[in-house]
Each structure stands twice: as C-alpha cells, then as structure tokens.
Design a protein around this motif. Structure first.
Motif, PDB file in Angstrom:
ATOM      1  N   ALA A  61       9.986   2.944  -6.438  1.00 57.62           N
ATOM      2  CA  ALA A  61       8.660   3.763  -6.421  1.00 57.62           C
ATOM      3  C   ALA A  61       8.806   5.243  -5.951  1.00 57.62           C
ATOM      4  O   ALA A  61       8.494   6.215  -6.714  1.00 57.62           O
ATOM      5  N   ALA A  62       9.473   5.324  -4.952  1.00 63.59           N
ATOM      6  CA  ALA A  62       9.617   6.771  -4.224  1.00 63.59           C
ATOM      7  C   ALA A  62      10.488   7.437  -5.337  1.00 63.59           C
ATOM      8  O   ALA A  62      10.442   8.528  -5.235  1.00 63.59           O
ATOM      9  N   ARG A  63      11.556   6.797  -5.715  1.00 65.33           N
ATOM     10  CA  ARG A  63      12.399   7.647  -6.573  1.00 65.33           C
ATOM     11  C   ARG A  63      11.722   8.076  -7.890  1.00 65.33           C
ATOM     12  O   ARG A  63      11.914   9.165  -8.323  1.00 65.33           O
ATOM     13  N   GLU A  64      11.151   7.034  -8.547  1.00 70.03           N
ATOM     14  CA  GLU A  64      10.496   7.270  -9.840  1.00 70.03           C
ATOM     15  C   GLU A  64       9.374   8.492  -9.757  1.00 70.03           C
ATOM     16  O   GLU A  64       9.258   9.228 -10.773  1.00 70.03           O
ATOM     17  N   HIS A  65       8.865   8.630  -8.562  1.00 67.97           N
ATOM     18  CA  HIS A  65       7.835   9.574  -8.446  1.00 67.97           C
ATOM     19  C   HIS A  65       8.027  10.538  -7.514  1.00 67.97           C
ATOM     20  O   HIS A  65       7.304  11.601  -7.536  1.00 67.97           O
ATOM     21  N   GLY A  66       9.155  10.727  -7.048  1.00 63.32           N
ATOM     22  CA  GLY A  66       9.655  11.915  -6.478  1.00 63.32           C
ATOM     23  C   GLY A  66       8.895  12.277  -5.292  1.00 63.32           C
ATOM     24  O   GLY A  66       8.630  13.225  -4.768  1.00 63.32           O
ATOM     25  N   TRP A 102       0.845  -1.223  -0.022  1.00 62.85           N
ATOM     26  CA  TRP A 102      -0.029  -0.009  -0.026  1.00 62.85           C
ATOM     27  C   TRP A 102       0.687   1.117  -0.153  1.00 62.85           C
ATOM     28  O   TRP A 102       0.457   2.153  -0.463  1.00 62.85           O
ATOM     29  N   THR A 103       2.111   1.123   0.511  1.00 64.11           N
ATOM     30  CA  THR A 103       2.965   2.286   0.378  1.00 64.11           C
ATOM     31  C   THR A 103       3.308   2.722  -0.900  1.00 64.11           C
ATOM     32  O   THR A 103       3.261   3.706  -1.472  1.00 64.11           O
ATOM     33  N   ILE A 104       3.529   1.283  -1.896  1.00 65.81           N
ATOM     34  CA  ILE A 104       3.985   1.708  -3.367  1.00 65.81           C
ATOM     35  C   ILE A 104       2.540   2.114  -3.979  1.00 65.81           C
ATOM     36  O   ILE A 104       2.515   3.264  -4.799  1.00 65.81           O
ATOM     37  N   LYS A 105       1.581   1.818  -3.813  1.00 68.07           N
ATOM     38  CA  LYS A 105       0.132   1.923  -4.389  1.00 68.07           C
ATOM     39  C   LYS A 105      -0.047   3.540  -4.086  1.00 68.07           C
ATOM     40  O   LYS A 105      -0.294   4.385  -4.871  1.00 68.07           O
ATOM     41  N   ALA A 106       0.181   4.070  -2.997  1.00 69.44           N
ATOM     42  CA  ALA A 106       0.102   5.472  -2.496  1.00 69.44           C
ATOM     43  C   ALA A 106       1.146   6.224  -3.353  1.00 69.44           C
ATOM     44  O   ALA A 106       0.583   7.517  -3.645  1.00 69.44           O
ATOM     45  N   ILE A 107       2.347   5.879  -3.186  1.00 75.73           N
ATOM     46  CA  ILE A 107       3.285   6.767  -3.947  1.00 75.73           C
ATOM     47  C   ILE A 107       2.801   6.669  -5.495  1.00 75.73           C
ATOM     48  O   ILE A 107       3.027   7.854  -6.149  1.00 75.73           O
ATOM     49  N   GLN A 108       2.384   5.729  -6.070  1.00 74.11           N
ATOM     50  CA  GLN A 108       2.059   5.636  -7.478  1.00 74.11           C
ATOM     51  C   GLN A 108       0.684   6.582  -7.792  1.00 74.11           C
ATOM     52  O   GLN A 108       0.617   7.044  -8.776  1.00 74.11           O
ATOM     53  N   ALA A 109      -0.092   6.701  -6.687  1.00 76.71           N
ATOM     54  CA  ALA A 109      -1.345   7.924  -6.756  1.00 76.71           C
ATOM     55  C   ALA A 109      -0.668   9.033  -6.695  1.00 76.71           C
ATOM     56  O   ALA A 109      -1.472  10.038  -6.420  1.00 76.71           O
TER      57      ALA A 109
END
Ligand SMILES: NC(=O)c1ccc[n+]([C@@H]2O[C@H](COP(=O)([O-])OP(=O)(O)OC[C@H]3O[C@@H](n4cnc5c(N)ncnc54)[C@H](OP(=O)(O)O)[C@@H]3O)[C@@H](O)[C@H]2O)c1
Length: 326
Positions: free
Chosen positions: A112-117, A82-89
């Motif tokens: 994911a954090a890096r990709e979405h900043g 869910w951390t990844i889903k939240a980052i992607q959102a």
C-alpha cells in the motif's frame, strides 16, 4: 511547501499524550483532528487537548483533506488494518510498535505504501534520540573495541486484568509490547540480524507471555540476550561488551532532555553526559523531513520487516522449545 504538518490521531489512546506534549514545544506540528469510535468521547477529548476537530469514526478522520499524516496508536491487532486504510485515504502514517503481527500484514502495508507513495514509519521513538545516536557512533568508532556481547531488558508490572496487552488474539504479551525494544536495540547497534534464536516464555492466565527471554547468535561469534516481562517492576537497561571496554545504558528506551551512559575502559567507570531532547519529538520531526524533503525514514519498512522476522522467530522458538534460524 507547507511548513506545518497537520496530524490526525486515530483514537484517544493514552500514548497520544506523549505526542501531544512533544508537539506543544514545536512550530512544525499541528494537532488537526482526533477520531474516536464514540463522538462524545472524541469531543470531550478534543476540548481537553485543544484539538480543532473531533470525529466519531476513524473513517471520517481519514476523509479529512486537512489531515496530512495519521498517528496510529490502536491496539496491536488493528495496526496493519488502519495503517493501510490511512494510506489508501492518501495519508502518511506513523504507526505504533509492534507495527505488524505477521509478515503477511507487513507485505500488505508495504504494498500500500509503495502504491500510494506515502511515508510510513514504525513509531520507535528511542531510535531518534541523541543518546541512541551517540551509542551507535561510539560503537562505530570502536570506543569499546570489537563487540562480543550485548544484552537488554524491558519489564513493567501489569496489574490490570482488562488491559489489552493481556489479550492473545490482539497481539498481547510482553514480547510484542516491550520485548520489541531490546530486540530492536540489539539489531540497531550491531547493524546485523541474528542467525539463530533460542527463547523461553512463561504464560499468564490469559495465555499471553508475562515473561519472555531469549538468546541470539550472530555471525562473528557474537552473542546477545534479551528479556521482557509484565511480572516485575519497571526496569530497562542495555549493556554492550567489547574487547576494549563496555557500555552500560541505564535508560535506553526512554531518555529525556538530559541523560547519561556509563563507559568502562580498563574497568574504570566514566559517566558520559548527553544533551537529549523531548523524546517523542524525534519521530515527529523525522516524519516531517521524510514528507517534506524526501529523507529516508530512520526506521525504514525494511528495518521493521527484519525486526518482525526476529520477533516471530523468538515466538516460534518459545512455542516449540527449539532453536529457530531467522
Ligand atoms: N511508543 C511508546 O512509548 C508506547 C507506549 C505505550 C503504548 N504504545 C503502543 O501504543 C498502542 C496503544 O497503547 P495504549 O496503552 O495507549 O492503548 P489504549 O490507551 O488502550 O488505547 C487504545 C485505543 O484504541 C482504540 N480502540 C479501537 N478499537 C478498540 C478496541 N476494540 N478495544 C479497545 N480500544 C480500541 C480506543 O480508542 P477510542 O475509544 O477513542 O476509539 C483506545 O483508546 C499500542 O500499540 C502500544 O504498543 C507505545
């Protein structure tokens, strides 16, 4: 630049109450929305806690453009997902400990954090408290001289057989639940990683550890020891021994608005009083500083990765009965 951070809570977890309490005393944080797997539960919860919007799924909360940052207090096995889903959102995320259960999960969250900043941080509330910062400052200033030993413990009595902490496949067990604290404390105070760990565990009827203990060997002839458990009453403590004195921290992980530690120099005990703060506000304010002003999180993802590596080495050691190099 916004001056209010709008938080979304994914789930109605008990721990939310601590954050809600901390937010009440601050103008920087606003409870924007809550989501539960059940809409009725979510609505009742929102009404009780004074939250404006209630959703019947976590996905709907993540799609809310008026949520800046998500708090993830789900059971441990759902943290990474869910951390990844939240980052992607497009959300920043404060995620409960243990942040992940494997290094593969850690890789995925970091990517994911890096990709979405986005700012993503493990919710180790004690790390932000003035008491923790004071102990670290005293060690760095050499108040107790060269540190040679450090030990810590976190136990509590877990009696509910249905508690999620007793499910092995959900990242249950005392090490993942509370052992994370003394291990993180030891690493933070020493500012380095153990070279080797040797651990033991006692398993309960569901197969998770209900008592866990370990020794850690660091470079420079430095030894550390920790224990965690579900089978004895609530107890926390840290002790740090140097060649000029020692420090005893009676409430290392849950200090409040005023607290004290004990300093022993030449065997004379001295009480050091520390002006504290609302414990859970520190992690919220740190997220705000990171999101608004580009501050580096106090608990970086690299720090979390290192903590996870130690936890995994401890588990491997307890499972194999052998010392494990970290
Ligand atoms: N930092 C701290 O001081 C501290 C203290 C306690 C706990 N924690 C951490 O916070 C997390 C939550 O702990 P907690 O004691 O607050 O947990 P909890 O009350 O059991 O809440 C977990 C929530 O997860 C949701 N959930 C989603 N899928 C679930 C499933 N399959 N089964 C059960 N619940 C599910 C439920 O919310 P909905 O039904 O609303 O969807 C539930 O309310 C853990 O990771 C724990 O390590 C941290």
């Amino acid at each position: 630049m916004a001056d209010v951070l709008r938080w979304g809570l994914i789930s109605t977890a008990k721990i939310n109450d601590k954050l809600i309490q901390a937010m009440k005393g601050s103008k920087r944080h606003q409870l924007a929305a809550v989501a539960s797997r059940n809409l009725d539960k979510s609505k009742v919860y929102a009404r009780e806690k004074g939250i404006n919007r209630a959703y019947g799924s976590y996905e709907e909360l993540l799609a809310d453009p008026d949520v800046d940052v998500v708090y993830n207090p789900l059971p441990n096995h759902l943290h990474a997902e869910w951390t990844i889903k939240a980052i992607q959102a497009g959300k920043h995320v404060l995620c409960e400990k243990p942040f992940v259960l494997t290094l593969e999960e850690m890789d995925a969250v970091e990517a994911a954090a890096r990709e979405h900043g986005k700012v993503v941080q493990e919710a180790f509330m004690y790390r932000h408290h003035p008491q923790t910062l004071k102990v670290k400052e005293m060690l760095d200033q050499g108040v107790i001289g060269k540190v040679g030993m450090i030990r810590g413990v976190f136990t509590f009595l877990l009696e509910d057989p249905e508690n999620v902490r007793l499910k092995p496949e959900w990242g249950g067990g005392s090490l993942w639940d509370v052992g994370v604290y003394p291990i993180s404390y030891i690493r933070t105070m020493l500012g380095m990683e153990p070279e080797e760990v040797l651990c033991w565990q006692e398993l309960g009827p569901t197969g998770v550890d209900v008592a866990f203990g370990g020794e850690m060997r660091f470079a420079g002839k430095l030894l550390a020891q920790f224990q965690s458990g579900f089978a004895t009453t609530h107890y926390t403590s840290m002790e740090i021994l140097g060649d000029k004195g020692s420090l005893q921290i009676p409430v290392p992980f849950g200090p409040g608005k005023s607290t004290s530690i004990n300093l022993f120099l030449d065997r004379d005990p001295q009480k050091v009083d520390i002006k504290g703060m609302e414990l859970y506000l520190g992690e919220l304010d740190d997220m705000a500083e990171c999101i608004w002003h580009g501050k580096t999180p106090r608990v970086t993802l690299d720090d979390t990765r290192r903590n996870t590596k130690v936890l995994l080495a401890c588990l491997e050691s307890a499972n194999t009965g052998k010392a494990v190099r970290v």
